[in-house]
Design a protein around this motif. Structure first.
Motif, mmCIF file in Angstrom:
data_model
loop_
_atom_site.group_PDB
_atom_site.id
_atom_site.type_symbol
_atom_site.label_atom_id
_atom_site.label_comp_id
_atom_site.label_asym_id
_atom_site.label_seq_id
_atom_site.Cartn_x
_atom_site.Cartn_y
_atom_site.Cartn_z
ATOM 1 N N GLN A 452 0.844 -1.192 0.000
ATOM 2 C CA GLN A 452 0.000 0.000 0.000
ATOM 3 C C GLN A 452 0.882 1.246 0.000
ATOM 4 O O GLN A 452 1.898 1.317 0.698
ATOM 5 N N THR A 454 0.650 5.839 -0.847
ATOM 6 C CA THR A 454 -0.259 6.986 -1.008
ATOM 7 C C THR A 454 -0.702 7.155 -2.454
ATOM 8 O O THR A 454 -1.802 7.624 -2.721
ATOM 9 N N ALA A 457 -4.126 4.626 -3.977
ATOM 10 C CA ALA A 457 -5.335 4.645 -3.146
ATOM 11 C C ALA A 457 -6.464 3.804 -3.735
ATOM 12 O O ALA A 457 -7.371 3.371 -3.009
#
Length: 573
Positions: A452, A454, A457
């Motif tokens: 994961q 930023t 998303a």
């Protein structure tokens, strides 16, 4: 069956190695020699000789031996190493540290400096050092060299460059200082500046400007050779010695006479021989690695032990002192254009010519000229761009490079190498003790699972399913740290199923397996199911033989994440 076991991949036998007899008679580097290397090797060999020969004469006096012993050390060990060694630019004779250690050892057997006793002791010491190195090579102890990382090697080279430059400054200034540690030498050199010999300093500065200018504007010309020739001409035609400019001095003419070791000295000399052998190897492999090019074979540590050992034994019977790869001369050899061991053979040939013919000319060389050549080429070891590149990637490794540099400067070459190895080991321990653990999600429209971030998303996550991927070896030193990273992730996600993707785990040690078993039991008590995915054959074998494998069964072990996710989604419906 969700997890597929498979046999380890068969090893590629690779290219057959050359016969050992042929490799002893014909150097391996000859097989790939290119004609366009010849000019660089010739120039480098001659240039290195201009540095190696005078320094070797000085090192012999440091050890308390006659000056010609230094000349023989350039001749015999260098030829043997060129035939047997694996580093193309490495220049093997003797070094400051080896000379100091040898002088200390020989002082034990002849405090009054008897020449006959010292020569016999030197032969015995060289023979013992060679034997120790050969035994170490046969025991394959060369792996020690692998404990020096690239950032540490950058720092080591820079530290050596600073030390060499500082060591040569008094010769450049025409002053004399009592040698000590780095800080002592730095203070003493600064304090000696008011007493500098202006003619000597003028010669040194002129030679530096000449070398730098030719390197910048006429790079194809052999600048060091021209500088040495001008220095000799200046001494002979202009009478520079009458102005206080010192020369290398008288070099005796003649071939080495056979020398025989003395068995009765072994008991006294063996502790020193052990330390010198360690020093010889560590300096040799560090210098060989530091100046290896990316387009040529890397030095082979075990072969280096054998080659350096045989070089010392050969030198022991022909008047040479203990030998090893020298950082300064290797730097000069490489930066002057050396592409193969032929450069070392040319240096040895010039040493032979010096023995027979050229000794008077070499003796006329100004010490300031020699210092200028060494300084100009040694400055190249200090590469701020490499430090900046390391810093831009990772601050921690930049710190390792700086520590290695300071270690060499303040503690000396041998201690600096030990510091470099310790720093590398601490760095490795730090990396192994704190491996990353990634939370995974699936890239939309694909079967790609990635950490994961930023910028990702929109990646798919699955309700009640937590996908985790640890990396590296999982063992007793880092298992608890991995557990500390996983616990808050589970508490935050409150999943029904935790999937550990182990495709990046190449080894699962017994202690870590026991901790994973306990973790599975605790999760099971909370209603959380543990699944394992992507295990390598070795990790699969460990798990399947352990109680954890029986607990999970094939129903909770999968070949890849896609199968695990499909199974989870299918059983939710």
């Amino acid at each position: 069956m969700n997890q597929l076991g498979s046999d380890p991949q068969a090893r590629n036998p690779g290219t057959p190695q050359r016969g050992s007899v042929r490799s002893l008679l014909i150097p391996e580097w000859l097989d790939s020699y290119r004609p366009d290397w010849l000019r660089g090797d010739v120039v480098a060999g001659l240039t290195a000789a201009a540095v190696v020969i005078p320094k070797a004469l000085a090192y012999a006096t440091i050890a308390g031996l006659p000056v010609q012993v230094g000349l023989y050390t350039v001749l015999v060990p260098m030829v043997i190493y060129a035939v047997l060694g694996t580093s193309r630019p490495l220049s093997v004779s003797t070094t400051t540290t080896l000379a100091i250690l040898a002088g200390s050892a020989l002082g034990q057997i002849s405090p009054d400096g008897d020449a006959t006793t010292l020569l016999a002791g030197s032969a015995t010491l060289a023979l013992m050092v060679g034997a120790i190195l050969i035994v170490a090579g046969l025991l394959r102890l060369g792996f020690v060299a692998n404990f020096i990382s690239e950032p540490v090697l950058v720092g080591f080279k820079a530290g050596i460059g600073v030390v060499i430059v500082l060591d040569q400054l008094p010769k450049l200034l025409g002053t004399h200082i009592d040698k000590g540690g780095f800080l002592h030498n730095l203070v003493a050199t600064v304090q000696s500046i008011p007493h500098a010999s202006l003619p000597t300093a003028a010669v040194g500065v002129f030679m530096i400007l000449l070398l730098v200018g030719m390197k910048r504007f006429t790079p194809r010309l052999p600048a060091p050779l021209i500088a040495v020739a001008l220095g000799i001409l200046g001494m002979s035609l202009l009478g520079l010695e009458s102005f206080g400019v010192s020369a290398v001095g008288v070099v005796p003419i003649g071939l080495p006479a056979p020398t025989l070791p003395v068995a009765s000295l072994v008991e006294t000399l063996w502790p020193s021989a052990m330390g010198i052998a360690l020093m010889s190897f560590t300096e040799t492999i560090a210098a060989g690695r530091a100046f290896a090019r990316s387009d040529e074979p890397a030095p082979q540590p075990n072969r280096e032990l054998l080659a350096t050992g045989v070089a010392n034994i050969g030198g022991a019977f022909l008047g040479a002192m203990v030998a090893g790869g020298g950082t300064t001369q290797t730097a000069v050899n490489r930066l002057a254009g050396a592409r193969s061991q032929l450069a070392a053979l040319i240096t040895a040939a010039l040493a032979l010519g010096t023995c027979l013919l050229l000794a008077p000319l070499i003796g006329l060389m100004p010490n300031a000229t020699l210092a200028a050549v060494v300084i100009v080429y040694s400055v190249g070891l200090i590469e701020p761009a490499e430090f900046r590149e390391i810093l831009s990637v990772r601050r921690t490794e930049f710190a390792w490079a700086v520590v290695a540099m300071i270690g060499v400067m303040l503690l000396g070459t041998l201690q600096g190498i030990v510091v470099a190895i310790i720093v590398s080991l601490l760095a490795l321990a730090y990396q192994l003790s704190d491996p990353p653990v990634h939370v995974l999600a699936r890239k939309p429209g694909t079967n790609v699972y990635r950490p994961q971030a930023t910028g990702n998303a929109d990646d798919e996550q699955f309700d009640g399913l937590l996908l985790l991927r640890p990396e590296g070896r999982v063992f007793f030193a880092n298992a608890e740290r991995i557990a500390e990273k996983i616990r808050p992730l589970i508490e935050a996600a409150t999943p029904r199923v935790v999937v550990l993707d182990l495709r990046s785990v190449f080894d699962l040690e017994y202690t870590a397996l026991k901790m994973l078993t306990s973790a599975e039991q605790r999760m099971s008590e909370k209603g959380i199911s543990l699944w394992l995915v992507g295990m390598s054959p070795s990790v699969w074998d460990m798990v399947i033989k352990a109680p954890l494998g029986h607990t999970l069964g094939e129903a909770r072990m999968f070949l890849n994440l896609e199968l695990a996710v499909e199974h989870y989604q299918r059983n939710r419906r």
